[in-house]
Design a protein around this motif. Structure first.
Motif, short mmCIF file in Angstrom:
data_model
loop_
_atom_site.label_atom_id
_atom_site.label_comp_id
_atom_site.label_asym_id
_atom_site.label_seq_id
_atom_site.Cartn_x
_atom_site.Cartn_y
_atom_site.Cartn_z
N LEU A 121 0.83 -1.21 0.00
CA LEU A 121 0.00 0.00 0.00
C LEU A 121 0.87 1.26 0.00
O LEU A 121 0.51 2.28 -0.59
N GLY A 122 2.01 1.15 0.63
CA GLY A 122 2.91 2.30 0.73
C GLY A 122 3.69 2.58 -0.55
O GLY A 122 4.50 3.50 -0.59
N LYS A 123 3.46 1.75 -1.58
CA LYS A 123 4.28 1.92 -2.80
C LYS A 123 3.49 2.13 -4.07
O LYS A 123 4.00 2.66 -5.04
N VAL A 124 2.24 1.69 -4.10
CA VAL A 124 1.60 1.52 -5.41
C VAL A 124 1.29 2.83 -6.14
O VAL A 124 1.50 2.94 -7.35
N ASN A 125 0.83 3.84 -5.41
CA ASN A 125 0.38 5.05 -6.11
C ASN A 125 0.36 6.21 -5.10
O ASN A 125 -0.18 6.06 -3.99
N GLY A 126 0.95 7.33 -5.49
CA GLY A 126 1.11 8.47 -4.57
C GLY A 126 -0.21 8.91 -3.94
O GLY A 126 -0.28 9.16 -2.74
N GLU A 127 -1.24 9.01 -4.76
CA GLU A 127 -2.51 9.50 -4.20
C GLU A 127 -3.10 8.49 -3.21
O GLU A 127 -3.64 8.87 -2.17
N LEU A 128 -2.94 7.20 -3.52
CA LEU A 128 -3.46 6.19 -2.59
C LEU A 128 -2.69 6.23 -1.27
O LEU A 128 -3.27 6.04 -0.19
N ILE A 129 -1.40 6.49 -1.35
CA ILE A 129 -0.60 6.58 -0.11
C ILE A 129 -1.19 7.68 0.78
O ILE A 129 -1.43 7.47 1.97
N GLU A 130 -1.49 8.82 0.18
CA GLU A 130 -2.09 9.92 0.95
C GLU A 130 -3.42 9.51 1.55
O GLU A 130 -3.70 9.77 2.71
N ARG A 131 -4.25 8.86 0.75
CA ARG A 131 -5.61 8.53 1.19
C ARG A 131 -5.64 7.43 2.24
O ARG A 131 -6.65 7.24 2.92
N SER A 132 -4.57 6.64 2.33
CA SER A 132 -4.63 5.47 3.21
C SER A 132 -3.82 5.64 4.49
O SER A 132 -3.58 4.67 5.19
N ARG A 133 -3.43 6.88 4.81
CA ARG A 133 -2.58 7.09 5.99
C ARG A 133 -3.23 6.57 7.27
O ARG A 133 -2.56 6.05 8.15
N ASP A 134 -4.57 6.69 7.39
CA ASP A 134 -5.23 6.30 8.65
C ASP A 134 -6.01 5.00 8.52
O ASP A 134 -6.95 4.75 9.28
#
Ligand code: FAD
Length: 414
Positions: free
Chosen positions: A257-270
């Motif tokens: 999850l921490g690698k796949v896509n920059g926007e997803l990284i932001e959205r999945s912090r919590d």
């Protein structure tokens, strides 16, 4: 020959098997449905295309869909590795198509599959809980199945036809009745997925819609809302990337999850997990000769491509509908059994279109973006909705362009 116990024995009660049973019961045919799992059971594959709405209505599922409080899907957003490369494909699209629904559903498959099976049983399909272990044959013709019941008992069920709806287990292929299982070039992928809370979803009306996050070729993630706060989140990786190196699945999921896509990284912090992390590999294949004397394969039991655009349940429901028609016709005309050509033709045509879409998306992403976002939006929406089962589908301009490009570059035969 032994007198058959039923017209059709169906192996597996997922969407393909349950829908086939309902259609056959509507046609007045007797059906035995064998299922090895006890429902409700978890299954991946929650996002429905627009065409599923009409198909499910026909199956008597509209009340369930209205009352189950499933999230409403209005379309699909695809966000590129660079979030400026983004496009949206609405469920509704085609001007002048009055029967096109404007929305569809994201279903929790445990509830959805159980409701479909309940409907089949309510319509008079006989449900046998057990595992299909073999088929019976007479002079090259399939004449029924052998089932191991829950108590370990083994018994034969004689039928005019056997329908394999066993999904990824590809039961009849395993028995050597079909052509061999060949890989499609998409097999070297693994999906690692879980249900989560705390993922930032799309705002406003699009809150219930699917979001696909592109990483790199064949490396992507999905976000599919399942309720107000729970989301199905999955990441697809090249198979080698799942080397455990001492990590458990939760850690692998978080690392991916921490690698796949920059926007997803932001959205999945919590993000917090609210279920097990699961994984599935090698899920793409195709099987030739998926019909024969006394049998046919429906849904995933003969082919599965790449799940990125959520065609799986649609294909299972459409093929079930077509399979019921050809079985009914064959039963009505015993002098001409196995009238399966129309089913095979329609199934292969639809699967070819799915293949064009997916190959173009992965191998020519800019060409695909151009079609979906600029030049052929309504054609792409039509295809994403799942209008794949008309003879005219090959004439859709975007389909023609994709086919020509893939042919020109040697990716597909003419
Ligand atoms: P299944 O749903 O798999 O049902 C087969 C049934 O047969 C099962 O209940 C099984 O227990 C039973 N069975 C198997 N063997 C036997 C036996 N020997 N005896 C008795 N019973 C047996 N599709 C979508 O539409 N939307 C999505 O968002 C989506 N996402 C996906 C994501 C991933 C990673 C993958 C791999 C697939 C996804 N799919 C999606 C595809 C979708 O899950 C399948 O296409 C769909 O479930 C196929 O339905 P089916 O009835 O053919 O098979």
């Amino acid at each position: 020959m032994i007198a058959p116990d039923c017209d059709v024995a169906i192996i597996g009660a997922g969407p393909a098997g349950a829908a086939l049973a309902i259609h056959l019961r509507k046609a007045g045919r007797s059906v035995v449905l064998v299922e090895k799992e006890s429902f409700p059971r978890h299954h991946i594959g929650e996002s429905l295309t627009g065409e599923c709405v009409g198909l499910l209505d026909e199956l008597g599922m509209s009340d369930h869909l209205r009352t189950a409080a499933y999230p409403v899907k209005r379309g699909v957003t695809v966000t590129g590795a660079n979030s400026r490369a983004r496009f949206w494909v609405p469920v509704e699209a085609c001007e002048g198509s009055s029967r096109r629904p404007a929305t569809t559903w994201q279903v929790r498959r445990d509830e959805f599959d159980a409701a479909l099976l309940d409907k089949a049983v309510a319509m008079g399909a006989e449900l046998v809980r057990g595992t299909c272990r073999d088929v019976t044959r007479d002079d090259g013709r399939v004449t029924g199945i052998v089932v191991r019941g829950e108590a370990g008992d083994r018994h034969a069920i004689a039928s005019h036809y056997v329908a394999d709806c066993s999904g990824q287990k590809t039961f009849l292929a395993g028995k050597g009745l079909t052509g061999p299982k060949s890989r499609t070039g998409y097999e070297n992928q693994t999906a690692v997925f879980a249900q989560v809370r705390g993922l930032v979803r799309d705002p406003g009306e699009r809150d219930g819609s699917t979001h696909i996050f592109y990483g790199e070729r064949h490396h992507w993630a999905w976000s599919i809302p399942l309720s107000k706060d729970v989301t199905s989140l999955g990441i697809v990786l090249p198979k080698g990337a799942l080397r455990r190196d001492g990590r458990d699945l939760q850690q692998i999921f978080r690392d991916a999850l921490g690698k796949v896509n920059g926007e997803l990284i932001e959205r999945s912090r919590d993000v917090e997990l609210c279920g097990e992390v699961e994984t599935i590999s090698n899920y793409s294949y195709s099987i030739e000769n998926f019909t024969g004397p006394g049998f046919l394969c429906v849904g995933d039991s003969h082919r599965f491509f790449d799940p990125i655009f959520s065609f799986g349940v649609l294909i299972a429901l459409q093929e079930a509908r077509l399979a019921a028609q050809v079985i009914d016709r064959s039963l009505a005309d015993p002098a001409h059994p196995d009238q399966f050509d129309g089913f095979v033709e329609a199934s292969m045509r639809a699967q070819r279109v799915v293949e064009y879409v997916i190959r173009t998306f992965w191998d020519y992403p800019f060409a695909f973006l151009r079609l979906a976002h600029f030049t052929h939006q309504s054609d792409i929406a039509e295809i994403f909705s799942g209008r794949l089962y008309t003879p005219e589908v090959m004439e859709i301009e975007a389909v023609r362009l994709m086919r020509e490009m893939l042919h020109r570059t040697g990716q597909i035969a003419a």
